[in-house]
Design an enzyme around this catalytic site. Structure first.
Site, PDB file in Angstrom:
ATOM      1  N   CYS A  16      29.488  44.325  36.611  1.00 60.60           N
ATOM      2  CA  CYS A  16      29.353  43.612  37.886  1.00 60.60           C
ATOM      3  C   CYS A  16      28.531  44.426  38.892  1.00 60.60           C
ATOM      4  O   CYS A  16      27.351  44.654  38.681  1.00 60.60           O
ATOM      5  CB  CYS A  16      30.718  43.228  38.425  1.00 60.60           C
TER       6      CYS A  16
ATOM      7  N   LYS B 142      29.984  32.461  47.139  1.00 58.67           N
ATOM      8  CA  LYS B 142      30.468  33.341  46.087  1.00 58.67           C
ATOM      9  C   LYS B 142      30.442  32.646  44.725  1.00 58.67           C
ATOM     10  O   LYS B 142      30.884  31.501  44.592  1.00 58.67           O
ATOM     11  CB  LYS B 142      31.898  33.788  46.416  1.00 58.67           C
TER      12      LYS B 142
ATOM     13  N   SER C 262      32.752  37.000  39.544  1.00 57.67           N
ATOM     14  CA  SER C 262      33.304  37.109  40.897  1.00 57.67           C
ATOM     15  C   SER C 262      32.368  37.979  41.719  1.00 57.67           C
ATOM     16  O   SER C 262      32.553  39.185  41.807  1.00 57.67           O
ATOM     17  CB  SER C 262      34.719  37.700  40.861  1.00 57.67           C
TER      18      SER C 262
ATOM     19  N   HIS D 190      32.933  39.843  34.291  1.00 56.77           N
ATOM     20  CA  HIS D 190      34.133  40.665  34.116  1.00 56.77           C
ATOM     21  C   HIS D 190      34.891  40.250  32.846  1.00 56.77           C
ATOM     22  O   HIS D 190      35.923  39.581  32.925  1.00 56.77           O
ATOM     23  CB  HIS D 190      35.059  40.511  35.319  1.00 56.77           C
TER      24      HIS D 190
ATOM     25  N   GLU E 267      36.719  42.084  31.310  1.00 64.08           N
ATOM     26  CA  GLU E 267      37.989  42.806  31.326  1.00 64.08           C
ATOM     27  C   GLU E 267      39.076  42.109  32.130  1.00 64.08           C
ATOM     28  O   GLU E 267      40.255  42.497  32.043  1.00 64.08           O
ATOM     29  CB  GLU E 267      37.767  44.230  31.866  1.00 64.08           C
TER      30      GLU E 267
ATOM     31  N   ARG F  42      44.224  36.721  47.673  1.00 60.76           N
ATOM     32  CA  ARG F  42      43.912  37.854  48.540  1.00 60.76           C
ATOM     33  C   ARG F  42      42.893  37.466  49.604  1.00 60.76           C
ATOM     34  O   ARG F  42      43.032  37.805  50.782  1.00 60.76           O
ATOM     35  CB  ARG F  42      43.371  39.008  47.698  1.00 60.76           C
TER      36      ARG F  42
END
Length: 311
Positions: free
Chosen positions: A142, A163, A191, A233, A235, A247
């Site tokens: 990323c 985003k 993200s 990502h 992971e 969040r």
């Protein structure tokens, strides 16, 4: 084969509860094979979550792996306890004389800043330069991928109007060996607020090996195959995007629900298998390329760089 972890490393208990085999240092010393030496530069705020996510993936290799975690000293780490960092993380000054088979550079939530404005940028540049001669292969994730592309190739970031957030289909452009066993189309979490300048990518010695449906590069590799750049990502855990969404809401940041993530309010993980396979292929690739004696890595990398310059 197991990952070697210190006996009291926090993630060890969680991984063992998931039947992921981890052994302690004393037992590992009685095995004859040389383990792969892996270094993880963890730039994420919640370091423990990232540790668990990455260790889940690299644990699937049949190889024994020694993992060191690296932190930056030029940044104040506010989201992970100092005790954890002091006990389980190394400063670059402690590893720069060493060689490693593999290095992973994670993402970081600083993509809306200019690279040079990031407080640890000069330290990261030093680490990336060191990795060119002291590491067999590097995976950048990323923002870590954007940073690597910018530093090594001068490829600039491009800001999105909103985003990029969710799970997106990816199409394989070249059946590179990191994609052994992959379907021709797969899913990967994204993200980020920024992408990369695609026109500049075409002008550099970089292979685009996967793109999304909008023809944006999402997995790239340097022409000499030393550096791998993952814009997404692999992971991420099943609930990571949901945690990020909640969040953002708590902080008053306007973020749309992650795309292609919920199905009737339930998250179905559609990237787990490819994520495990990608890291399994990468570690196997490193194992085939790396010398038995770690100190020989620098000479091999010097020869690699010389071939790249000549070509």
């Amino acid at each position: 084969m197991p990952i070697r972890l210190e006996p009291d490393f926090p993630a060890k208990t969680i991984l063992e509860s998931e039947d992921i085999f981890a052994i302690d240092t004393s037992r590992a010393k009685h095995q004859d094979i040389r383990p792969l030496k892996l270094l993880i530069l963890n730039l994420m705020p919640n370091k423990i979550d990232t540790e668990i996510h990455l260790l889940r993936l690299i644990s699937q290799s049949p190889l024994q792996i020694d993992v060191d975690f690296l932190k930056t000293t030029s940044h104040e780490h506010k989201h992970t306890s100092k005790n954890h960092l002091d006990e389980f993380y190394l400063d670059f000054s402690h590893v720069k004389e060493n060689c490693y088979d593999g290095l992973i550079i994670t993402g970081a939530p600083v993509e809306q800043m200019d690279f040079e404005e990031v407080d640890y940028w000069s330290e990261l540049v030093e680490i990336m330069e060191w990795s060119q001669l002291s590491v067999t292969s590097v995976v950048h994730i990323c923002w870590g991928a954007q940073a690597g592309l910018y530093h090594h190739f001068g490829i600039e970031k491009v800001a999105f109007t909103e985003k990029l957030f969710g799970i997106y289909k990816q199409d394989i452009q070249h059946h590179f060996r990191l994609f052994r066993g992959f379907d021709d189309r797969f899913w990967m979490p994204q993200s980020r607020y920024t992408g990369i300048n695609e026109e500049q990518v075409q002008q550099k010695k970089i292979k685009v090996i996967a793109q999304d449906e909008n023809k944006q590069s999402t997995i790239l590799i340097s022409e000499d195959e030393h550096d791998v750049f993952l814009m997404g990502h692999f992971e991420y855990g099943t609930d990571t995007l949901e945690k990020e969404y909640l969040r953002d809401r708590e902080r008053g940041v306007i973020t749309a629900l992650p795309q292609n993530y919920y199905e009737n309010g339930i998250v179905h993980n559609c990237w787990r298998a490819q994520a495990h396979l990608f890291y399994h292929n990468w570690l196997n690739d490193v194992y085939q390329l790396t010398p038995y004696h770690l100190e020989d890595i620098r000479q091999l990398q010097k020869e690699r760089r010389l071939r790249s310059i000549r070509s």
